[in-house]
Design a protein around this motif. Structure first.
Motif, PDB file in Angstrom:
ATOM      1  N   LEU A  12      12.400 -10.225 -25.174  1.00 56.37           N
ATOM      2  CA  LEU A  12      11.724  -9.866 -23.930  1.00 56.37           C
ATOM      3  C   LEU A  12      10.219  -9.766 -24.110  1.00 56.37           C
ATOM      4  N   LEU A  13       9.836  -9.179 -25.201  1.00 53.17           N
ATOM      5  CA  LEU A  13       8.448  -8.716 -25.284  1.00 53.17           C
ATOM      6  C   LEU A  13       7.717  -9.165 -26.533  1.00 53.17           C
ATOM      7  N   GLY A  14       8.373  -9.988 -27.332  1.00 47.93           N
ATOM      8  CA  GLY A  14       7.727 -10.341 -28.594  1.00 47.93           C
ATOM      9  C   GLY A  14       7.635  -9.136 -29.501  1.00 47.93           C
ATOM     10  N   CYS A  15       8.484  -8.146 -29.284  1.00 46.46           N
ATOM     11  CA  CYS A  15       8.556  -6.947 -30.112  1.00 46.46           C
ATOM     12  C   CYS A  15       7.251  -6.156 -30.151  1.00 46.46           C
ATOM     13  N   ALA A  16       6.420  -6.318 -29.157  1.00 47.82           N
ATOM     14  CA  ALA A  16       5.224  -5.483 -29.079  1.00 47.82           C
ATOM     15  C   ALA A  16       5.665  -4.035 -28.890  1.00 47.82           C
ATOM     16  N   PRO A  17       4.953  -3.086 -29.466  1.00 48.59           N
ATOM     17  CA  PRO A  17       5.344  -1.687 -29.269  1.00 48.59           C
ATOM     18  C   PRO A  17       5.226  -1.326 -27.794  1.00 48.59           C
ATOM     19  N   VAL A  18       6.296  -0.765 -27.239  1.00 50.06           N
ATOM     20  CA  VAL A  18       6.316  -0.430 -25.818  1.00 50.06           C
ATOM     21  C   VAL A  18       5.564   0.868 -25.599  1.00 50.06           C
ATOM     22  N   MET A  19       6.014   1.873 -26.278  1.00 54.24           N
ATOM     23  CA  MET A  19       5.291   3.150 -26.259  1.00 54.24           C
ATOM     24  C   MET A  19       5.639   3.850 -27.561  1.00 54.24           C
ATOM     25  N   ALA A  20       4.654   4.194 -28.340  1.00 57.56           N
ATOM     26  CA  ALA A  20       4.930   4.873 -29.607  1.00 57.56           C
ATOM     27  C   ALA A  20       5.635   6.187 -29.316  1.00 57.56           C
ATOM     28  N   ALA A  21       6.558   6.546 -30.225  1.00 61.13           N
ATOM     29  CA  ALA A  21       7.375   7.740 -30.003  1.00 61.13           C
ATOM     30  C   ALA A  21       6.514   8.964 -29.707  1.00 61.13           C
ATOM     31  N   GLU A  22       5.362   9.068 -30.397  1.00 62.32           N
ATOM     32  CA  GLU A  22       4.537  10.275 -30.198  1.00 62.32           C
ATOM     33  C   GLU A  22       3.833  10.265 -28.841  1.00 62.32           C
ATOM     34  N   GLU A  23       3.860   9.104 -28.167  1.00 65.47           N
ATOM     35  CA  GLU A  23       3.227   9.049 -26.839  1.00 65.47           C
ATOM     36  C   GLU A  23       4.197   9.388 -25.706  1.00 65.47           C
ATOM     37  N   VAL A  24       5.491   9.466 -26.052  1.00 65.19           N
ATOM     38  CA  VAL A  24       6.488   9.779 -25.015  1.00 65.19           C
ATOM     39  C   VAL A  24       6.324  11.250 -24.618  1.00 65.19           C
ATOM     40  N   PRO A  25       6.189  11.521 -23.327  1.00 70.31           N
ATOM     41  CA  PRO A  25       5.995  12.909 -22.923  1.00 70.31           C
ATOM     42  C   PRO A  25       7.171  13.796 -23.348  1.00 70.31           C
ATOM     43  N   ALA A  26       6.873  15.035 -23.669  1.00 71.44           N
ATOM     44  CA  ALA A  26       7.878  15.970 -24.159  1.00 71.44           C
ATOM     45  C   ALA A  26       9.060  16.068 -23.201  1.00 71.44           C
ATOM     46  N   GLY A  27      10.252  16.130 -23.780  1.00 72.79           N
ATOM     47  CA  GLY A  27      11.447  16.335 -22.972  1.00 72.79           C
ATOM     48  C   GLY A  27      12.202  15.048 -22.678  1.00 72.79           C
ATOM     49  N   PHE A  28      11.517  13.907 -22.728  1.00 69.05           N
ATOM     50  CA  PHE A  28      12.188  12.634 -22.444  1.00 69.05           C
ATOM     51  C   PHE A  28      12.678  12.010 -23.750  1.00 69.05           C
ATOM     52  N   PRO A  29      13.917  11.525 -23.785  1.00 69.03           N
ATOM     53  CA  PRO A  29      14.414  10.856 -24.993  1.00 69.03           C
ATOM     54  C   PRO A  29      13.644   9.546 -25.212  1.00 69.03           C
ATOM     55  N   PRO A  30      12.952   9.399 -26.360  1.00 66.31           N
ATOM     56  CA  PRO A  30      12.124   8.204 -26.583  1.00 66.31           C
ATOM     57  C   PRO A  30      12.891   6.903 -26.391  1.00 66.31           C
ATOM     58  N   GLN A  31      14.169   6.904 -26.795  1.00 70.42           N
ATOM     59  CA  GLN A  31      14.930   5.673 -26.676  1.00 70.42           C
ATOM     60  C   GLN A  31      15.159   5.285 -25.214  1.00 70.42           C
ATOM     61  N   ALA A  32      15.400   6.293 -24.382  1.00 71.05           N
ATOM     62  CA  ALA A  32      15.615   6.021 -22.958  1.00 71.05           C
ATOM     63  C   ALA A  32      14.337   5.478 -22.326  1.00 71.05           C
ATOM     64  N   VAL A  33      13.198   6.052 -22.735  1.00 76.56           N
ATOM     65  CA  VAL A  33      11.908   5.605 -22.194  1.00 76.56           C
ATOM     66  C   VAL A  33      11.651   4.165 -22.613  1.00 76.56           C
ATOM     67  N   GLU A  34      11.940   3.893 -23.884  1.00 79.80           N
ATOM     68  CA  GLU A  34      11.686   2.558 -24.413  1.00 79.80           C
ATOM     69  C   GLU A  34      12.538   1.511 -23.697  1.00 79.80           C
ATOM     70  N   SER A  35      13.850   1.792 -23.540  1.00 75.88           N
ATOM     71  CA  SER A  35      14.658   0.770 -22.870  1.00 75.88           C
ATOM     72  C   SER A  35      14.299   0.666 -21.392  1.00 75.88           C
ATOM     73  N   PHE A  36      13.947   1.792 -20.780  1.00 72.33           N
ATOM     74  CA  PHE A  36      13.534   1.709 -19.371  1.00 72.33           C
ATOM     75  C   PHE A  36      12.314   0.791 -19.223  1.00 72.33           C
ATOM     76  N   LEU A  37      11.328   1.014 -20.087  1.00 71.32           N
ATOM     77  CA  LEU A  37      10.091   0.219 -19.984  1.00 71.32           C
ATOM     78  C   LEU A  37      10.368  -1.266 -20.180  1.00 71.32           C
ATOM     79  N   ALA A  38      11.222  -1.569 -21.162  1.00 72.09           N
ATOM     80  CA  ALA A  38      11.525  -2.978 -21.422  1.00 72.09           C
ATOM     81  C   ALA A  38      12.225  -3.597 -20.220  1.00 72.09           C
ATOM     82  N   GLU A  39      13.221  -2.874 -19.688  1.00 68.69           N
ATOM     83  CA  GLU A  39      13.988  -3.434 -18.572  1.00 68.69           C
ATOM     84  C   GLU A  39      13.148  -3.502 -17.304  1.00 68.69           C
TER      85      GLU A  39
END
Ligand SMILES: [Ca+2]
Length: 328
Positions: A12-39
């Motif tokens: 989908l994205l050439g494996c570019a970093p979607v959002m670094a884990a430390e940038e995910v706002p507190a409380g949100f599961p990083p994996q959910a944020v990452e797949s949401f952004l990709a989709e």
């Protein structure tokens, strides 16, 4: 990121970093944020940096999880529900709103063939004519439920995606929109998919803005029109007498299950002037003084497309009647 995931995202994205884990706002599961952004990037075509920067501003709201998880409150009877929404102040505020926006309200009614008291009654019940849009940022509500509430995650992630798409398309700031804890927005409390499908730009400024009076009024009227509102027709009639034989035809769901002709043949009184073929939902409601029998006509059914509840539709109908009677 595990290898398989990287391979999948790379497509989908050439494996570019979607959002670094430390940038995910507190409380949100990083994996959910990452797949949401990709989709979301894949499905909406929106710029990924914009999506990521917007989501970074979301705040996880545990109170929203608590609110949506709370068991449903005791179901109100029709009498209790009506009393809640038909107080004199809601009627007076509606008439004041009509006086303040009469030209727009009348133009909307004319354009969509929906009588103005029904449009205003929906705004009155949803948000007291725009006085309370809701206490949550829509972004927070939809991100919390769409990324961190597994029981409804699929639905709300879809709504979050549509919300971001709408805000981007209309040139509105997704971080300052207010709404309900479930992400319902503006005067008429549209969820994002209804925004996408039914909102209109009635004031012609180039954007569909559900927080602007003219667009909000036009959007509610359009919603009713698209769901086949019959211009000039009533929505419900109280029935004076319903013989035992007809009571078996009482509605069990929202679809009109009988007709004026069938009820009249069984001796139901109060349907004069309606075509025999008119579909009817025969409703038995618990009013303040006992059972009330009501003929739910096709326009009442249309109101249930807005909110799937007879209590809601009948309250809109009664508020509309009160507004019509009080209008100059
Ligand atoms: Ca507009």
């Amino acid at each position: 990121m595990n290898q398989w995931r990287c391979v999948r995202l790379a497509l989908l994205l050439g494996c570019a970093p979607v959002m670094a884990a430390e940038e995910v706002p507190a409380g949100f599961p990083p994996q959910a944020v990452e797949s949401f952004l990709a989709e979301a990037a894949e499905e909406t075509g929106l710029p990924q940096p914009w999506l990521a920067a917007t989501l970074q501003k979301a705040t996880f709201q545990p109170d929203i999880i608590a609110a949506i998880s709370r068991p449903a409150e005791r179901t109100l009877t029709w009498g209790q529900y009506r009393a809640l929404f038909l107080k004199p102040d809601r009627i007076e505020a509606g008439l004041a709103f009509y006086a303040a926006h009469r030209e727009t309200v009348d133009a909307v009614a004319e354009a969509y063939g929906v009588s103005w008291p029904y449009v205003l009654a929906i705004l009155g019940i949803e948000t007291r004519y725009g006085k309370f849009f809701g206490r949550w940022r829509v972004l927070d509500a939809l991100a919390t439920l769409g990324l961190a509430y597994p029981p409804r995650q699929t639905f709300f992630a879809g709504q979050l995606r549509v919300f971001l798409q709408q805000m981007h398309a209309e040139g509105l700031d997704p971080t300052d929109r207010m709404g309900s804890y479930a992400g319902a927005m503006g005067y008429g409390q549209f969820i994002p998919s209804s925004y996408r499908d039914f909102a209109v730009d009635f004031d012609g400024d180039g954007r569909r803005d559900l927080w602007a009076v003219a667009d909000a009024l036009g959007s509610v009227a359009n919603y009713l029109a698209v769901h086949r509102w019959t211009p000039g027709a009533e929505a419900a009639r109280p029935l004076r007498s319903v013989p035992e034989a007809a009571k078996a035809l009482r509605a069990t769901g929202l679809d009109p299950s009988t007709t004026v002709g069938a009820l009249t043949a069984l001796g139901v009184d109060g349907l004069a002037g309606l075509e025999a073929s008119t579909p009817v939902a025969l409703l038995e409601m618990q009013g303040e003084d006992g059972a009330e029998w009501i003929a739910g006509l096709p326009n009442l059914y249309v109101i249930t497309r807005y909110n799937r509840s007879y209590l809601y539709a009948l309250a809109v109908n009664d508020l509309a009647q009160a507004l019509a009677q009080g209008a100059p």
